[in-house]
Enzyme design. Structure first.
Site, PDB file in Angstrom:
ATOM      1  CE  LYS A 115      -3.820   2.022   2.704  1.00  0.00           C
ATOM      2  NZ  LYS A 115      -4.706   1.803   3.874  1.00  0.00           N
ATOM      3  CB  SER A 189      -7.762   3.797   2.931  1.00  0.00           C
ATOM      4  OG  SER A 189      -6.931   3.197   3.915  1.00  0.00           O
ATOM      5  CB  SER A 213      -8.228   0.892   5.750  1.00  0.00           C
ATOM      6  OG  SER A 213      -8.909   2.101   5.984  1.00  0.00           O
TER       7      SER A 213
END
Length: 498
Positions: A115, A189, A213
């Site tokens: 990420k 996210s 997330s």
């Protein structure tokens, strides 16, 4: 000092895998069985790849070419992968030589996405923001370094909402649409990690979880993700969103794959965790476990299709030997609200100095930042007090059970045009619904595993969430592994995966 390379079964070097061995050590981890498997390699998970490498069916360099071509040749790849990580080709060649020479490490040649708020040395890491420019990370985040030391290979930087808290429509890199339906969101996210796994562009990815997330994209994309016990995985080298709520964790295709990986991600060497994961990989029996079944909050504002799949999952667990135990009614609402006060207050503390260039912010982040500025010091302190109450209160409520199983997100993947989630025909805003069943476990720091439970009325994935006491991550994975051994939901492939 902890050396993650020692987390491997000492007996492995006594096995002849077509002349290919795996380096031994002092801590147990389940052995990898050699396989002559021949399959489309982008479909292979962590365990399948390790077995294929051990059996000589494929090389890491071949797999890297397959994954790279898949990313470049798909719309999902264009959205989910922001950039390839430098050095992957050289690392693949090294892994190939290690498998040939019998010096393979426990995760040798396993490619993983990262990420874009987690540092990878020498890679551009932007947190999905205009503010960061072309920032090059000076060193690996600790979680990345630990996986690399175990032989895994950083492969790609995956998309995120801005600083892990923006809206679906990222102002710098655009939207990551759901591989199951382009009109729907992946969930945030950890958007790119969720979509990339679902589209079979990588076998493993790292995400972060502050209000859900890791788990929301896992739920909406039909993959499996673990928010570990708080501080079990280091946050060093990770851009903060809320320093008292942030977690780093693994995202994969199955609970088995996560159990294979988790011992090599922990902040400190954990022989007990490694032994627990080795045991469940060899025998994920769950007879006799007492499963807490929530009777409020987690089952409210949940679509009937999600509830039906959750109830069917409970029946499956009962058939596997578990005992279902209704939990007492728990007043989650004040604890959930405390989580949002903490998150937005800490977000404002980190980013309010940039308000003179507010036009560069994602609108979703800006909204939450401004919310954070409205809270007083007393509001924040009281929220921290409620957080302590939540930890004690929730553990007290589950004192008589081993694990809790809740529905996942209350509806199937939300619509991008309206930013709403449908629950029994009624639209609810992302902000209102998405974190409802997940935020509490960031507040309490308890381990929580999200995995697929079937498809809903729109043909999109639904999920269930397995929650344990502090440090009971392996027990969550045991239950998840047993469930996935009895079902095929985690093997379903979205139509946009190929």
């Amino acid at each position: 000092m902890f050396d993650p390379l020692t987390l491997v079964d000492p007996g492995l070097t006594d096995r002849a895998y077509r002349g290919v061995g795996i380096s031994s050590g002092t801590l147990q981890c389940a052995p990898v069985e050699a396989s002559s498997l021949d399959m489309p390699w982008r479909q292979a998970g962590v365990e399948q790849l390790l077995s294929a490498y051990a059996g000589g069916s494929v090389s890491p360099a071949d797999v890297l070419r397959t994954l790279t071509d898949a990313v470049r040749g798909s719309v999902v790849g264009e959205e989910a992968v922001l950039r390839f990580v430098p050095g992957a080709e050289a690392a693949a060649r090294e892994s190939e030589e290690r498998w040939r020479s019998g010096t393979a490490r426990p995760l040798e040649g396993i490619f993983f996405g990262v990420k874009d708020i987690i540092d990878v040395a020498g890679a551009v890491v932007t947190s999905g923001s205009h503010f960061t420019g072309e920032r090059v990370a000076p060193a690996d985040a600790e979680a990345v370094a630990s996986l690399r030391a175990a032989g895994a290979i950083t492969f790609a930087m995956t998309a995120t909402t801005e600083f892990a808290t923006g809206s679906p429509h990222n102002p710098r890199f655009g939207t990551v649409t759901n591989p199951w339906d382009k009109s729907r969101w992946t969930g945030g996210s950890s958007t790119g990690s969720g979509a990339g796994l679902a589209a079979r562009l990588m076998p493993l990815a790292l995400g972060t979880d502050t209000g859900g997330s890791i788990r929301v994209p896992s739920c909406w994309c039909g993959t499996t993700g673990l928010k570990p016990s708080r501080e079990r995985v280091s946050r060093t080298g990770v851009a903060p969103l809320s320093w008292t709520l942030d977690h780093v964790g693994p995202m994969a295709r199955s609970a088995r794959d996560i159990a294979r990986v988790l011992p090599f991600m922990t902040t400190h060497g954990e022989p007990e965790l490694a032994a627990q994961c080795a045991k469940l990989l060899n025998d994920p029996a769950i007879e006799g476990l007492r499963i807490g079944v929530p009777v409020n909050w987690f089952t409210e504002l949940v679509d009937e299709a999600v509830l039906t799949n959750w109830k069917n999952a409970l029946k499956t667990l009962e058939a596997l030997g578990c005992t279902l135990v209704p939990l007492p009614s728990i007043d989650i609402a004040p604890w959930h609200e405390a989580g949002w006060v903490i998150l937005q207050s800490e977000l404002a503390a980190l980013h309010s100095a940039r308000l003179d260039r507010a036009e560069l912010f994602d609108p979703g982040l800006l909204h939450r930042l401004k919310n954070g500025l409205t809270y007083t010091a007393v509001d924040y302190a009281q929220a921290l007090q409620r957080r302590a109450e939540a930890h004690v209160g929730f553990l007290s409520a589950i004192d008589d059970v081993d694990l809790v199983v809740t529905p996942g997100v209350g509806g199937e993947a939300g619509r991008l045009d309206s930013l709403t989630v449908a629950v029994n025909g009624e639209g609810h805003s992302f902000q209102f619904l998405i974190s409802r069943n997940t935020m509490i476990f960031d507040v309490t720091g308890l381990p929580a595993l999200m995995m697929p439970s079937g498809l809903g009325k729109f043909g999109l994935p639904t999920g269930i969430q397995i929650v344990g006491r502090p440090q009971a991550d392996a027990l969550c994975l045991r239950l998840g592994t047993a469930f996935q051994r009895a079902t095929d939901f985690h093997r379903l492939t979205p139509p946009r995966a190929m």
